[in-house]
Scaffold this motif. Structure first.
Motif, mmCIF file in Angstrom:
data_model
loop_
_atom_site.group_PDB
_atom_site.id
_atom_site.type_symbol
_atom_site.label_atom_id
_atom_site.label_comp_id
_atom_site.label_asym_id
_atom_site.label_seq_id
_atom_site.Cartn_x
_atom_site.Cartn_y
_atom_site.Cartn_z
ATOM 1 N N THR A 38 43.409 33.424 35.557
ATOM 2 C CA THR A 38 43.811 33.471 37.128
ATOM 3 C C THR A 38 42.812 32.398 37.693
ATOM 4 O O THR A 38 43.258 32.029 38.941
ATOM 5 C CB THR A 38 43.514 34.881 37.611
ATOM 6 N N GLN A 47 45.086 34.324 43.101
ATOM 7 C CA GLN A 47 44.497 34.851 41.973
ATOM 8 C C GLN A 47 44.253 36.519 42.049
ATOM 9 O O GLN A 47 44.551 37.192 41.207
ATOM 10 C CB GLN A 47 42.856 34.275 42.012
ATOM 11 N N GLN A 74 36.192 38.667 42.975
ATOM 12 C CA GLN A 74 36.760 38.236 43.960
ATOM 13 C C GLN A 74 36.485 38.801 45.301
ATOM 14 O O GLN A 74 36.457 37.512 46.057
ATOM 15 C CB GLN A 74 38.361 38.052 43.772
#
Length: 203
Positions: A38, A47, A74
């Protein structure tokens, strides 16, 4: 995701926000694992979308946990070196049992980056640890307005609702969690226990 937004609106309107809640065990922050393919996608949003699609279809518990940890990684990156440093300071203050200092730092994070989901989520967890349950629920609700798929915040909300005696709302929260992260064993167990409890109360 209209269903999730309706759910959040219901929670915000619930009287659970206005009652005292029993304490419990806060959800720990998870370690992140190596990046996947990703990382080649163009934007952080793309992503995340890819990771959530992978999480939803993954039925192996260990592989799903790896995907969930990549999602957490993330979320942790604010995109600002200053905010990331403040988050590190807040974590250090929490580990040193300086919760008031950590709260002041997280307040500054939210002022500097009001759309940074993890700032709100970390403050929600800290409020929970400090026994500020109404403030924790308020911050969790803000997390879910910014990122309705935040399974950590949904789990925290479910726990607080259950502690407050709002079992049906807690059940719905765990259902929402499992719609996003279906292979999480703890969530499955919580959902099953609540379903049995509610079934027993109706007989």
């Amino acid at each position: 995701m209209p269903a999730m937004r309706i759910f959040v609106t219901l929670i915000l309107a619930s009287s659970a926000l206005a009652i005292s809640m029993a304490s419990g065990t806060p959800l720990p922050a998870a370690e992140a694992s190596p990046q996947s393919e990703t990382a080649s996608l163009a934007t952080p949003e793309q992503q995340l979308d890819s990771l959530f699609a992978e999480l939803k279809k993954e039925r192996d518990e260990d592989r799903a946990r790896d995907v969930a940890n990549r999602i957490r990684l993330q979320w942790q990156d604010s995109g600002s070196a200053t905010v990331n440093l403040l988050m590190q300071w807040a974590d250090k203050a929490i580990s040193d049992d300086k919760k008031s200092m950590a709260l002041d730092i997280l307040d500054q994070v939210i002022v500097l980056a009001p759309k940074y989901v993890e700032g709100w989520n970390r403050r929600a967890t800290l409020h929970y640890q400090m026994g500020n349950f109404r403030k924790s629920m308020s911050d969790v609700s803000r997390v879910l307005l910014l990122e309705p798929r935040h399974f950590g915040a949904i789990a925290g909300m479910a726990t607080m609702l259950d502690d407050a005696g709002k079992s049906e709302l807690a059940l719905r929260a765990w259902q929402q969690f499992l719609d996003i992260y279906p292979s999480d064993r703890k969530a499955q167990e919580q959902l099953g226990a609540l379903a049995e409890k509610l079934a027993g109360s109706r007989t």
